[in-house]
Scaffold this active site. Structure first.
Site, PDB file in Angstrom:
ATOM      1  N   GLY A  93       0.478  -1.194  -0.009  1.00 53.24           N
ATOM      2  CA  GLY A  93       0.147  -0.017   0.193  1.00 53.24           C
ATOM      3  C   GLY A  93       0.697   1.387  -0.131  1.00 53.24           C
ATOM      4  CG  HIS A 100       4.647   7.782   4.342  1.00 54.11           C
ATOM      5  ND1 HIS A 100       5.235   7.153   3.287  1.00 54.11           N
ATOM      6  CD2 HIS A 100       3.484   7.512   4.410  1.00 54.11           C
ATOM      7  CE1 HIS A 100       4.307   6.888   2.537  1.00 54.11           C
ATOM      8  NE2 HIS A 100       3.023   6.951   3.171  1.00 54.11           N
ATOM      9  CG  HIS A 102      -0.249   6.227   7.034  1.00 55.19           C
ATOM     10  ND1 HIS A 102      -0.854   7.086   6.076  1.00 55.19           N
ATOM     11  CD2 HIS A 102       0.624   5.573   6.203  1.00 55.19           C
ATOM     12  CE1 HIS A 102      -0.694   6.855   5.118  1.00 55.19           C
ATOM     13  NE2 HIS A 102       0.434   6.049   4.954  1.00 55.19           N
TER      14      HIS A 102
END
Length: 114
Positions: A93, A100, A102
């Site tokens: 995904g 990064h 989330h």
């Protein structure tokens, strides 16, 4: 990495709604949130995927996690709980190839995800 959107945010070339900044990490609001509170936490240094991280990046990866917890506190979702997610590569995904984290909060989440 001049073509990396997150590197351009770090460089100040693209504006972002910042949540926190440290010497090595930046957290900002996601432009396409999937939860009431949705932040991205990125290293200032470009690392394309988690698979590209090395032993020398251990401390930086820890800083990402701690900044994620701080971002959750600053967003007001730490007390009730939040989710952290790091996607890796296309099938995992990942859509921006600059690692990064989330930070998602403000609503209940189910398990398993996706």
């Amino acid at each position: 990495m001049t073509d990396c959107i997150f590197c351009r945010i770090v460089a100040g070339e693209i504006p972002a709604k910042l949540i926190l900044e440290t010497e090595n990490v930046v957290a900002f609001h996601d432009l396409n949130p999937v939860a009431p509170q949705h932040a991205l936490v990125i290293p200032r240094r470009h690392i394309a995927t988690l698979d590209d991280a090395t032993d020398e990046d251990r401390e930086l990866l820890g800083q990402l996690m701690l900044a994620g917890a701080e971002a959750a506190r600053l967003l007001g979702c730490a007390e009730n709980g939040y989710r952290t997610v790091m996607n890796c590569k296309e099938s995992g995904g990942q859509s921006v190839y600059h690692i990064h984290l989330h930070v998602l909060g403000g609503r209940p989440f189910s398990w398993p995800p996706g």
